[in-house]
Design an enzyme around this catalytic site. Structure first.
Site, short mmCIF file in Angstrom:
data_model
loop_
_atom_site.label_atom_id
_atom_site.label_comp_id
_atom_site.label_asym_id
_atom_site.label_seq_id
_atom_site.Cartn_x
_atom_site.Cartn_y
_atom_site.Cartn_z
N ARG A 56 -3.50 6.15 1.11
CA ARG A 56 -4.08 4.73 1.04
C ARG A 56 -3.75 3.87 1.90
O ARG A 56 -4.89 2.76 2.17
CB ARG A 56 -2.51 4.40 0.02
CG ARG A 56 -3.68 4.76 -1.20
CD ARG A 56 -1.66 4.60 -2.61
NE ARG A 56 -1.83 3.42 -2.69
CZ ARG A 56 -0.51 2.84 -3.18
NH1 ARG A 56 0.36 3.02 -3.60
NH2 ARG A 56 -0.95 1.40 -4.08
N ASP A 91 0.01 -3.17 0.32
CA ASP A 91 -1.23 -3.42 1.46
C ASP A 91 -1.13 -4.68 2.21
O ASP A 91 0.14 -5.40 1.68
CB ASP A 91 -2.27 -3.34 1.15
CG ASP A 91 -2.33 -5.06 0.18
OD1 ASP A 91 -3.17 -4.87 -1.49
OD2 ASP A 91 -2.09 -5.71 0.68
N HIS A 106 7.56 -4.34 -3.57
CA HIS A 106 7.70 -2.63 -3.34
C HIS A 106 7.43 -2.14 -1.60
O HIS A 106 7.13 -1.06 -1.71
CB HIS A 106 6.41 -2.63 -4.52
CG HIS A 106 6.71 -2.71 -5.52
ND1 HIS A 106 6.27 -3.26 -6.57
CD2 HIS A 106 8.16 -3.02 -6.47
CE1 HIS A 106 6.34 -3.07 -7.85
NE2 HIS A 106 7.80 -3.94 -7.76
#
Ligand code: APR
Length: 234
Positions: A56, A91, A106
């Site tokens: 990711r 992100d 998170h």
């Protein structure tokens, strides 16, 4: 306290090309949460967990903030101190768009934390299971991600902002994961209005009084036009 509280989810980053979680071919269709996003997964197979987050990070390196991120960052500068953006995303696209007043509920892909002490560090490279903690020396560095079953971040600050704001807006989130999925109902309980920007009606769409349906890249600027009119800053 912020007048406006905005919650963002994977849908705002989808506009930049990042995968969401619960679409048909999303991250949770490709991976089992139990294998990559729980404390038990990390102790059972840390290499698999690190590999999931390294992939990711690699995907994130190839994308840029989109019109929705940029419009939100621009708006924050117009009402300094009066906008809090809570993102479920890990992100850094909001940061790269210049967003201020941002909380990651998170966690963050580009940092690691110690599995034992409260050490945290920025680490945009690949991570492996056997990086010793430079502070305590006994823990190992792990993704700085809130796994399922772990406590989300900044909850006290968030609850206080939700009790004070006059408007709560959710952007690009399916309303599946608590406590974030309950923020609209909580804000309304304290008298706030609630607006939604989403591609399609999420689980908790009944908690919202106004729905800007469509892609975030088009609907966030639309919603901000309505918000400026409402705040009298148009
Ligand atoms: N524009 C606007 N909304 C979009 C777009 C888009 N281009 N693409 C998708 N969406 C919407 C989808 O309709 C969906 O309602 O974004 C939402 C994404 O939902 P999820 O994939 O469930 O992501 P999210 O709600 O952010 O997940 C919440 O779950 O797995 C955990 O920790 C993870 O933070 C994540 C949390």
């Amino acid at each position: 306290m912020p007048e406006v509280v905005i919650l963002t989810g994977a849908g705002i980053s989808a506009e930049s090309g990042l995968e969401t979680f619960r679409s048909e071919d999303g991250l949770w269709a490709q991976h089992r949460i139990e294998d990559v996003c729980t404390p038990e997964a990390l102790s059972r197979n840390p290499a698999l967990v690190h590999e999931f987050y390294n992939k990711r990070r690699a995907a994130l390196a190839g994308v840029a903030p989109n019109a929705a991120h940029l419009a939100l960052a621009e708006f924050a500068a117009e009402i300094p101190g009066d906008l809090l953006v809570i993102t479920q995303n890990v992100d850094d696209l909001h940061e790269r768009a210049g967003q201020t007043g941002l909380l990651h509920i998170h966690g963050e892909l580009l940092s690691l934390k110690c599995s034992r002490c409260d050490h945290r560090q920025r680490f945009p490279g690949d991570s492996t299971p056997d990086i010793p903690c430079p502070d305590c020396g006994t823990g190992r560095l792990r993704p700085d991600i809130v796994f399922f079953g772990e406590m989300p971040c900044f909850m006290e600050q968030i609850q206080s902002a939700l009790s004070d704001c006059s408007l709560f807006i959710a952007i690009g989130t399916s309303g599946n994961v608590y406590p974030a999925a309950g923020f609209a109902e909580l804000a309304r309980h304290y008298g706030a209005e609630s607006w939604l920007v989403n591609l399609d009606p999420p689980e908790n769409h009944r908690d919202f009084q106004r729905f800007f349906q469509g892609r975030a890249g088009e609907q966030v600027p639309e919603m901000l036009r309505a918000l400026r009119q409402k705040l009298g800053t148009a």
